[in-house]
Design a protein around this motif. Sequence first.
Motif, PDB file in Angstrom:
ATOM      1  N   ILE A 207      -4.746  -9.617 -20.334  1.00 42.27           N
ATOM      2  CA  ILE A 207      -5.125 -10.970 -20.701  1.00 42.27           C
ATOM      3  C   ILE A 207      -5.127 -11.714 -22.134  1.00 42.27           C
ATOM      4  O   ILE A 207      -5.038 -12.957 -21.990  1.00 42.27           O
ATOM      5  N   GLN A 208      -5.223 -10.860 -22.814  1.00 37.96           N
ATOM      6  CA  GLN A 208      -4.613 -11.448 -24.010  1.00 37.96           C
ATOM      7  C   GLN A 208      -6.512 -12.098 -24.764  1.00 37.96           C
ATOM      8  O   GLN A 208      -5.797 -13.180 -24.752  1.00 37.96           O
ATOM      9  N   THR A 209      -7.387 -11.187 -24.203  1.00 41.69           N
ATOM     10  CA  THR A 209      -8.392 -12.123 -25.181  1.00 41.69           C
ATOM     11  C   THR A 209      -9.062 -10.507 -25.416  1.00 41.69           C
ATOM     12  O   THR A 209      -8.934  -9.930 -25.123  1.00 41.69           O
ATOM     13  N   SER A 210     -10.670 -12.076 -25.525  1.00 38.78           N
ATOM     14  CA  SER A 210     -11.482 -10.929 -26.520  1.00 38.78           C
ATOM     15  C   SER A 210     -12.147  -9.946 -25.280  1.00 38.78           C
ATOM     16  O   SER A 210     -12.444 -10.409 -24.047  1.00 38.78           O
ATOM     17  N   ARG A 211     -13.066  -8.890 -25.344  1.00 35.96           N
ATOM     18  CA  ARG A 211     -14.555  -7.795 -24.496  1.00 35.96           C
ATOM     19  C   ARG A 211     -14.848  -9.835 -23.788  1.00 35.96           C
ATOM     20  O   ARG A 211     -15.302  -9.419 -22.583  1.00 35.96           O
ATOM     21  N   ALA A 212     -15.689 -10.310 -24.752  1.00 36.45           N
ATOM     22  CA  ALA A 212     -16.452 -10.561 -24.298  1.00 36.45           C
ATOM     23  C   ALA A 212     -16.288 -11.871 -23.678  1.00 36.45           C
ATOM     24  O   ALA A 212     -16.389 -12.481 -22.574  1.00 36.45           O
ATOM     25  N   THR A 213     -15.286 -12.269 -23.603  1.00 36.51           N
ATOM     26  CA  THR A 213     -13.967 -12.984 -23.274  1.00 36.51           C
ATOM     27  C   THR A 213     -14.222 -12.924 -22.237  1.00 36.51           C
ATOM     28  O   THR A 213     -14.473 -13.394 -20.797  1.00 36.51           O
ATOM     29  N   VAL A 214     -13.894 -11.480 -20.837  1.00 39.55           N
ATOM     30  CA  VAL A 214     -13.174 -11.194 -19.935  1.00 39.55           C
ATOM     31  C   VAL A 214     -14.347 -11.309 -18.896  1.00 39.55           C
ATOM     32  O   VAL A 214     -14.993 -11.270 -18.513  1.00 39.55           O
ATOM     33  N   MET A 215     -15.744 -10.726 -19.917  1.00 34.50           N
ATOM     34  CA  MET A 215     -17.218 -10.531 -19.137  1.00 34.50           C
ATOM     35  C   MET A 215     -17.870 -11.656 -18.620  1.00 34.50           C
ATOM     36  O   MET A 215     -18.568 -12.180 -17.433  1.00 34.50           O
ATOM     37  N   ASN A 216     -17.691 -13.099 -19.983  1.00 36.50           N
ATOM     38  CA  ASN A 216     -17.877 -14.492 -19.828  1.00 36.50           C
ATOM     39  C   ASN A 216     -16.479 -14.903 -18.396  1.00 36.50           C
ATOM     40  O   ASN A 216     -17.146 -15.388 -17.126  1.00 36.50           O
ATOM     41  N   TYR A 217     -15.298 -14.323 -18.112  1.00 42.35           N
ATOM     42  CA  TYR A 217     -14.806 -14.925 -17.275  1.00 42.35           C
ATOM     43  C   TYR A 217     -15.068 -14.186 -15.800  1.00 42.35           C
ATOM     44  O   TYR A 217     -14.728 -15.567 -14.510  1.00 42.35           O
ATOM     45  N   ILE A 218     -15.669 -13.612 -15.849  1.00 40.94           N
ATOM     46  CA  ILE A 218     -15.890 -12.334 -14.790  1.00 40.94           C
ATOM     47  C   ILE A 218     -17.313 -12.796 -14.583  1.00 40.94           C
ATOM     48  O   ILE A 218     -17.735 -13.012 -13.289  1.00 40.94           O
ATOM     49  N   LYS A 219     -17.601 -13.215 -15.577  1.00 37.04           N
ATOM     50  CA  LYS A 219     -19.375 -14.270 -14.985  1.00 37.04           C
ATOM     51  C   LYS A 219     -18.951 -15.115 -14.074  1.00 37.04           C
ATOM     52  O   LYS A 219     -19.344 -16.263 -13.001  1.00 37.04           O
ATOM     53  N   TYR A 220     -18.002 -16.294 -14.132  1.00 35.30           N
ATOM     54  CA  TYR A 220     -17.368 -17.370 -14.203  1.00 35.30           C
ATOM     55  C   TYR A 220     -16.996 -17.707 -12.397  1.00 35.30           C
ATOM     56  O   TYR A 220     -16.813 -18.333 -12.369  1.00 35.30           O
ATOM     57  N   LEU A 221     -16.878 -16.121 -12.710  1.00 33.55           N
ATOM     58  CA  LEU A 221     -15.695 -15.808 -11.512  1.00 33.55           C
ATOM     59  C   LEU A 221     -16.852 -15.940 -10.130  1.00 33.55           C
ATOM     60  O   LEU A 221     -16.562 -16.011  -8.991  1.00 33.55           O
ATOM     61  N   ALA A 222     -17.794 -14.933 -10.792  1.00 34.84           N
ATOM     62  CA  ALA A 222     -19.078 -14.566  -9.635  1.00 34.84           C
ATOM     63  C   ALA A 222     -19.429 -15.924  -9.200  1.00 34.84           C
ATOM     64  O   ALA A 222     -19.948 -15.773  -7.946  1.00 34.84           O
ATOM     65  N   ASP A 223     -20.013 -16.556 -10.439  1.00 34.42           N
ATOM     66  CA  ASP A 223     -20.483 -17.764 -10.218  1.00 34.42           C
ATOM     67  C   ASP A 223     -19.518 -19.118  -9.470  1.00 34.42           C
ATOM     68  O   ASP A 223     -20.208 -19.877  -8.004  1.00 34.42           O
ATOM     69  N   ALA A 224     -18.078 -19.074  -9.183  1.00 35.54           N
ATOM     70  CA  ALA A 224     -17.089 -19.591  -8.739  1.00 35.54           C
ATOM     71  C   ALA A 224     -17.417 -19.565  -7.169  1.00 35.54           C
ATOM     72  O   ALA A 224     -16.692 -19.510  -5.670  1.00 35.54           O
ATOM     73  N   ARG A 225     -17.875 -17.668  -6.786  1.00 31.83           N
ATOM     74  CA  ARG A 225     -17.981 -17.059  -5.229  1.00 31.83           C
ATOM     75  C   ARG A 225     -16.753 -16.863  -4.846  1.00 31.83           C
ATOM     76  O   ARG A 225     -16.214 -16.435  -3.893  1.00 31.83           O
ATOM     77  N   LEU A 226     -15.786 -16.179  -6.064  1.00 37.23           N
ATOM     78  CA  LEU A 226     -14.549 -15.530  -5.256  1.00 37.23           C
ATOM     79  C   LEU A 226     -14.919 -14.336  -6.094  1.00 37.23           C
ATOM     80  O   LEU A 226     -13.993 -13.510  -5.420  1.00 37.23           O
ATOM     81  N   ILE A 227     -15.588 -13.762  -6.549  1.00 37.08           N
ATOM     82  CA  ILE A 227     -16.168 -12.214  -6.575  1.00 37.08           C
ATOM     83  C   ILE A 227     -17.640 -11.749  -6.494  1.00 37.08           C
ATOM     84  O   ILE A 227     -18.511 -12.884  -6.492  1.00 37.08           O
ATOM     85  N   ASN A 228     -18.088 -10.877  -6.282  1.00 33.43           N
ATOM     86  CA  ASN A 228     -19.330 -10.182  -6.547  1.00 33.43           C
ATOM     87  C   ASN A 228     -19.612  -9.252  -6.888  1.00 33.43           C
ATOM     88  O   ASN A 228     -18.885  -8.282  -7.533  1.00 33.43           O
ATOM     89  N   ILE A 229     -20.511  -9.192  -8.168  1.00 36.72           N
ATOM     90  CA  ILE A 229     -20.518  -7.607  -8.836  1.00 36.72           C
ATOM     91  C   ILE A 229     -21.807  -7.390  -9.206  1.00 36.72           C
ATOM     92  O   ILE A 229     -22.833  -7.734  -9.113  1.00 36.72           O
ATOM     93  N   ILE A 230     -21.151  -5.875  -8.410  1.00 34.14           N
ATOM     94  CA  ILE A 230     -22.581  -5.151  -8.593  1.00 34.14           C
ATOM     95  C   ILE A 230     -22.808  -4.392  -9.499  1.00 34.14           C
ATOM     96  O   ILE A 230     -22.075  -3.643 -10.383  1.00 34.14           O
ATOM     97  N   TYR A 231     -23.926  -3.736 -10.653  1.00 33.64           N
ATOM     98  CA  TYR A 231     -24.285  -3.564 -11.219  1.00 33.64           C
ATOM     99  C   TYR A 231     -25.345  -2.292 -10.972  1.00 33.64           C
ATOM    100  O   TYR A 231     -25.566  -2.095 -10.072  1.00 33.64           O
ATOM    101  N   PRO A 232     -25.594  -1.476 -11.940  1.00 36.89           N
ATOM    102  CA  PRO A 232     -26.226  -0.275 -11.332  1.00 36.89           C
ATOM    103  C   PRO A 232     -27.496  -0.807 -11.613  1.00 36.89           C
ATOM    104  O   PRO A 232     -27.750  -1.561 -12.528  1.00 36.89           O
TER     105      PRO A 232
END
Length: 396
Positions: free
Chosen positions: A265-290
């Motif tokens: 998606i031509q952006t930085s790793r940090a931005t990808v992590m932020n976008y993943i967080k936004y998608l989780a906040d919007a309840r489109l995905i769930n993030i599972i951590y160790p």
Amino acid sequence: MEEAFFRTHTYLVEHTNAPVRRYLMDEIDWNDRLIGIKGTRGVGKTTFLLQYAREMFGAHDRSCLYVNMNNFFFQGMGITEFAEDFVNNGGRVLLIDQVFKQPDWSKELRRCYDRFPDLKIVFTGSSVMRLKEENPELNGIVKSYNLRGFSFREYINLQTGNAFRPYTLDEILHDHEHIIKQILPKASPTQHFHDYIHHGFYPFFLEHRNFSENLLKTMNMMTEVDILLIKQIELKYLTKIKKLFYLLAVDGPKAPNISNLADEIQTSRATVMNYIKYLADARLINIIYPVGEEFPKKPAKVMMHNSNLMYAIYPIVTHDQELMETFFVNSLWKDHLVNQANKEHCFMVDGNLKFRVCDAKSEHKIRYAPDTLYARYHTEVGKDNQIPLWLFGFLY
């Protein structure tokens, strides 16, 4: 001024179609003066407000009023002015839908709280909103709740006319054999389970329209309005967020390769992590951590927020195991912490309960371990540490 609003209020309260009394109705302390109800798009927040109005006041009691900030009238008048008029005419309870459409909404709510001690405000907002962290003026005065999509329990009550109650995780773990005996004579969970997995989470399946088209529209609104508007992201980044969501969805539930996604998606790793967080906040995905880790650490697994979403994205090939794990995580996620355990298909719940989601039809391949709890699908019954997966849908 208020006549038009009362007419709308009366019409909506009389015509609200709420066949299921939501569990949240009894969880909320309605004595609080400022109550925020967050939830993702499509889970029935508007219906919930109208249901409350009907239950507590009826359609014609003018001390309660529902208003929607979508109304262009509020481009010319702020919430505080409107609330003042309402209070002066005997108003006691103001129900505000989509509060975030109003600029400075949190400061306005604070003003109302300070100026009108006899007024109660119940408002709805997006799951993306961080009520307390991002709005310090509401700290200590707002009580925040989450409205979720239908649980399997709410769905089965709706389809069978039963009134099964929710059970705590503790009750399910220690008493599941007894609980099942109370449910099975009245309803057959397996008869309804696949339908729920496919379309039962979002209440709008009750509307006689094309469910998947409706769901796609809802998913687009989640990214376009909930993420962009509330997180104040420029429109030109929308396609990146949507593409990231698509790539995560098609990849299936596994650890995301952040570098590859950043290249895609031509952006930085940090931005990808932020976008993943936004998608989780919007309840489109769930993030599972160790176990023991959280954002911004790398997720152990990214999965769709609920199984209905998996059918809406083409060409996801839905595998039973992935659908069932998604159902399991989504059911527990309301009140419990779910982490990835070290083995495949294993989850650690609340830091000390090890679960494995497995297919009862593959019994011969499973070596049951005493320290693990088994959530089994393709079965209605269980014994000891083997619990039927559908029962976790009764947690709320």
